[in-house]
Design an enzyme around this catalytic site. Structure first.
Site, PDB file in Angstrom:
ATOM      1  CB  CYS A   1      -0.983  -0.059   1.172  1.00  0.00           C
ATOM      2  SG  CYS A   1      -2.361   1.087   0.996  1.00  0.00           S
TER       3      CYS A   1
ATOM      4  CG  HIS B   1      -3.329  -3.704   3.490  1.00  0.00           C
ATOM      5  ND1 HIS B   1      -2.378  -3.002   4.194  1.00  0.00           N
ATOM      6  CD2 HIS B   1      -3.996  -2.789   2.752  1.00  0.00           C
ATOM      7  CE1 HIS B   1      -2.467  -1.714   3.896  1.00  0.00           C
ATOM      8  NE2 HIS B   1      -3.432  -1.559   3.022  1.00  0.00           N
TER       9      HIS B   1
ATOM     10  CD  GLU C   1      -0.687  -5.544   6.097  1.00  0.00           C
ATOM     11  OE1 GLU C   1      -0.436  -6.211   5.085  1.00  0.00           O
ATOM     12  OE2 GLU C   1      -0.900  -4.320   6.070  1.00  0.00           O
TER      13      GLU C   1
END
Lengths: 77, 228
Positions: free
Chosen positions: B85, B201, B203
């Protein structure tokens, strides 16, 4: 001395903000507006008396940070 | 395996990334942007967020921070650098990856799950990953990838378009392009394939109950590839 810099999107690069501003102006009763391109303006206070030198420093700053040359052009006024 | 996550003022996915890396077995260190040197690392991560409040252009100020010259040296010597990002935006601003991430076409901040198709598995990030399509989260205002037509041709010829926005079956078209990115590009690799920048993302997708686990697949796979 004071140097003014204008950074604008290159021709052909999509400018959604400019487009939204144009459409809003059209809706506000400015049908004659055909296109808006949004840019950035910088006032640089440079500790340098020689105008040519100051402008050349400003150009270096534009190339290194103020403009992203992939999508933007700059003009030193 | 050792990883380092760089923290910039305004990063906000740095701790999520730390949790994810540790969960799958990385020994992770957090590194402040004003440090001179990187700790010994097998992987450097530039996390998501809004470094320097997105002033000037997203990632432009972070791209000139003190630690970045060490990151550039690490990347140029073949080290693995992952930018998620805002990290992707920083990688393009440093010139480590080509192109630029412009404002989303519809001038909206987008926060939702998307599907991405893995186009290239010949790299440490995706080699041997079990799926062709991952469901990951995106949250950005500037994810509209753009580059010149010459640069796009280079990306395609050299198989650098790592991941593209697609539907759940892996079909890429305009209907599933969330932000107007050229060729539905969600992430790209450099020509040597050691640097990956992507908007989604991983994560945020590491919990079976909260999010789904396609991010877990990504991290487990990356760790396995690094061990080899």
């Amino acid at each position: 001395m004071k140097i003014k810099v204008v950074v604008t999107l290159k021709n052909g690069v999509l400018d959604p903000q400019g487009k939204a501003i144009q459409q809003t102006l059209n809706g506000m009763g400015f049908p004659e507006i055909e296109s808006v391109r949004q840019g950035k303006y910088f006032d640089l206070e440079i500790n340098e008396k020689d105008e040519a030198k100051a402008k050349s420093k400003a150009e270096e700053m534009c190339r290194k940070l103020l403009a992203n040359l992939v999508i933007e052009d700059f003009k030193i006024l | 395996m050792k990883s380092s996550v760089i923290i910039f003022p305004g990063s906000n996915c740095d701790r999520d990334m730390d949790v994810a890396l540790k969960k799958f077995g990385f020994q992770n260190k957090m590194v402040w942007h004003n440090d001179d040197n990187l700790p010994e690392s097998d992987l450097i991560v530039l996390p998501g967020g809004f470094s320097y409040g997105d002033y000037l252009r997203c990632g432009s100020i972070a791209g000139k921070s003190k630690i970045i010259s060490s990151v550039i040296n690490f990347a140029k010597s073949g080290g693995l650098v992952l930018g998620i990002c805002n990290g992707f935006q920083i990688l393009t601003e440093t010139g480590l990856l080509p192109g630029v991430l412009q404002q989303n076409k519809n001038i909206e901040f987008i926060c939702k799950n998307v599907f991405i198709k893995i186009n290239n598995k010949e790299n440490k990030y995706f080699k041997n990953i079990e799926k062709e399509v991952l469901e990951l989260h995106i949250a950005h205002n500037e994810g509209n990838y753009f580059c010149s037509s010459d640069e796009l041709k280079k990306l395609e010829d050299n198989n650098q378009i790592a991941v593209s926005y697609c539907n759940k079956d892996g079909n890429c078209d305009d209907n599933v392009n969330p932000n107007g990115a050229i060729r539905n590009i969600a992430g790209i690799l450099n020509d040597k394939k050691n640097i990956l920048g992507m908007m989604p993302h991983p994560e945020r997708m590491i919990d079976k109950y909260l999010s789904g686990e396609d991010g877990s697949l990504f991290f487990k796979n990356l760790l396995n590839n690094l061990k080899k």
